[in-house]
Design an enzyme around this catalytic site. Sequence first.
Site, PDB file in Angstrom:
ATOM      1  N   LYS A  70      -5.643  36.506  16.088  1.00  0.00           N
ATOM      2  CA  LYS A  70      -4.890  36.623  17.349  1.00  0.00           C
ATOM      3  C   LYS A  70      -4.756  35.343  18.163  1.00  0.00           C
ATOM      4  O   LYS A  70      -3.679  35.082  18.680  1.00  0.00           O
ATOM      5  CB  LYS A  70      -5.418  37.786  18.201  1.00  0.00           C
ATOM      6  CG  LYS A  70      -6.891  37.902  18.305  1.00  0.00           C
ATOM      7  CD  LYS A  70      -7.329  39.246  18.877  1.00  0.00           C
ATOM      8  CE  LYS A  70      -7.472  40.363  17.890  1.00  0.00           C
ATOM      9  NZ  LYS A  70      -8.481  40.209  16.827  1.00  0.00           N
ATOM     10  N   GLU A 104     -16.249  37.612  13.723  1.00  0.00           N
ATOM     11  CA  GLU A 104     -14.786  37.502  13.884  1.00  0.00           C
ATOM     12  C   GLU A 104     -14.432  36.391  14.865  1.00  0.00           C
ATOM     13  O   GLU A 104     -13.820  36.648  15.910  1.00  0.00           O
ATOM     14  CB  GLU A 104     -14.222  38.814  14.451  1.00  0.00           C
ATOM     15  CG  GLU A 104     -14.549  40.059  13.691  1.00  0.00           C
ATOM     16  CD  GLU A 104     -14.283  41.309  14.551  1.00  0.00           C
ATOM     17  OE1 GLU A 104     -13.787  41.201  15.680  1.00  0.00           O
ATOM     18  OE2 GLU A 104     -14.602  42.397  14.067  1.00  0.00           O
ATOM     19  N   HIS A 124     -18.043  43.454  20.114  1.00  0.00           N
ATOM     20  CA  HIS A 124     -17.491  42.166  20.560  1.00  0.00           C
ATOM     21  C   HIS A 124     -17.958  42.001  21.986  1.00  0.00           C
ATOM     22  O   HIS A 124     -17.526  42.734  22.877  1.00  0.00           O
ATOM     23  CB  HIS A 124     -15.965  42.168  20.477  1.00  0.00           C
ATOM     24  CG  HIS A 124     -15.374  40.787  20.569  1.00  0.00           C
ATOM     25  ND1 HIS A 124     -15.704  39.915  21.577  1.00  0.00           N
ATOM     26  CD2 HIS A 124     -14.495  40.127  19.777  1.00  0.00           C
ATOM     27  CE1 HIS A 124     -15.051  38.769  21.391  1.00  0.00           C
ATOM     28  NE2 HIS A 124     -14.317  38.874  20.302  1.00  0.00           N
TER      29      HIS A 124
HETATM   30  C1  LIG Z   1     -11.517  42.602  17.783  1.00  0.00           C
HETATM   31  C2  LIG Z   1     -11.531  41.156  18.129  1.00  0.00           C
HETATM   32  N1  LIG Z   1     -12.139  40.308  17.276  1.00  0.00           N
HETATM   33  C3  LIG Z   1     -12.172  38.980  17.506  1.00  0.00           C
HETATM   34  C4  LIG Z   1     -11.578  38.444  18.622  1.00  0.00           C
HETATM   35  C5  LIG Z   1     -11.630  36.959  18.805  1.00  0.00           C
HETATM   36  O1  LIG Z   1     -12.475  36.653  19.868  1.00  0.00           O
HETATM   37  P1  LIG Z   1     -12.779  35.135  20.221  1.00  0.00           P
HETATM   38  O2  LIG Z   1     -11.489  34.431  20.276  1.00  0.00           O
HETATM   39  O3  LIG Z   1     -13.474  35.219  21.528  1.00  0.00           O
HETATM   40  O4  LIG Z   1     -13.676  34.593  19.163  1.00  0.00           O
HETATM   41  C6  LIG Z   1     -10.943  39.285  19.560  1.00  0.00           C
HETATM   42  C7  LIG Z   1     -10.315  38.749  20.753  1.00  0.00           C
HETATM   43  O5  LIG Z   1      -9.613  39.419  21.481  1.00  0.00           O
HETATM   44  C8  LIG Z   1     -10.920  40.685  19.294  1.00  0.00           C
HETATM   45  O6  LIG Z   1     -10.317  41.539  20.127  1.00  0.00           O
END
Ligand SMILES: Cc1ncc(COP(=O)(O)O)c(C=O)c1O
Length: 378
Positions: free
Chosen positions: A47, A251, A175
């Site tokens: 994302k 993740e 998370h």
């Molecule tokens: C399900 C999930 N995994 C991973 C992430 C990535 O998080 P980060 O960019 O803080 O590592 C997000 C961010 O919105 C998320 O919603």
Amino acid sequence: MSRGPDFKAVVAQHGSPLLLLDCDVVRRQYRSLQAALPGVALCYALKPLPHPAVVAELRDLGGCFDVATSGEIRLVKAEGVAPDRCIHTHPIKSDAEIRAGLRFGIRTFVADNPDELRKFRRHRTRAEVLLRLSFRDPTAVVDLSRKFGCEPAAVAPMLELARDLGVTIRGLSFHVGSQVAEPKKYVEAIGVCAELIEHARASGLADLDLLDIGGGFPIAYGGTMQPIREFCRPIRQALKQLPRGVRVIAEPGRFIAGPSGTSVSTVIGRAQREGRWWYYLDDGLYGSYNGQLYDHARYPIDVPGRRGPAHPSVLAGPTCDSIDVVREDIPLPELQLGDLVVGRMMGAYTACSATDFNFIPRAKIVALNVQARSRRAD
Ligand SMILES: Cc1ncc(COP(=O)(O)O)c(C=O)c1O
């Protein structure tokens, strides 16, 4: 940037505005998080920067991927990533989205409530589920445990429901929030999950063998931050408490993508207003700098190639909207039309959520230091 690109030359070649994506930095960030969390499989969360070059670099490093939508699935598929290196982590999704994941060959999905679990009944022979828990961290800049995740007490009833539905629960996930200031919440969450896994095994409800510790790993937008190896030290310790045979995945998104992106925009107009210079850029809050709103980020900004006494100035975006101001009272030397303005640490949650409001084009992404082989199937 490895040796630092010549911004003028890149703009002369590609135009302005740009988001330079340094693949050297993508690889460096992945490797340093991998070294900080040995034995943990890193699934890059697409994302923050769903770009083919990032996917290809991480694919060639042996990375895994966290996808949340069919669009993200199309991207990993186009880059030749095998489905068994992907998990689908959206806790709330339509049946069409689940089917898109299954069609690609993804097996592992996430759910955090009974209704979501029931969606998997019809797919029970092809899908397995991680139950996502909520652990709210007040130090996280973005709280991801308010909108998603169940209480630990909800796990046992959901395991019972899953058993009745014939749905396999493979493990747990959480998370703690994005850009967390300290690792305490991971440690607490891992401890609670260890107990839940033990309890599920002891009661014969489910043999959980996968724990997903999410993303959230922080980067320095300014000032200093402890090295990721130090940040992860208590997490490494906590993971040792897990019952035998539990595989761990994470993740990370921002940690890998954030430092890899540099915004380059151009001063396209200027005006003196109330005793200050206002400089109008060809990128702004509706473009690459949208993360200042949505992601609560404050990016380091500089003006390479322009020196002189600094005066409090305003950097504004190109749209007609008055909210479109990138920075108030930033000390800058007097800028001229055509000068370049550079925003650092802008790889994550920037280009992905930019708009073309006013029909003003978004920054073009230019990948530098690409090493990945062009598309290949694993
Ligand atoms: C399900 C999930 N995994 C991973 C992430 C990535 O998080 P980060 O960019 O803080 O590592 C997000 C961010 O919105 C998320 O919603």
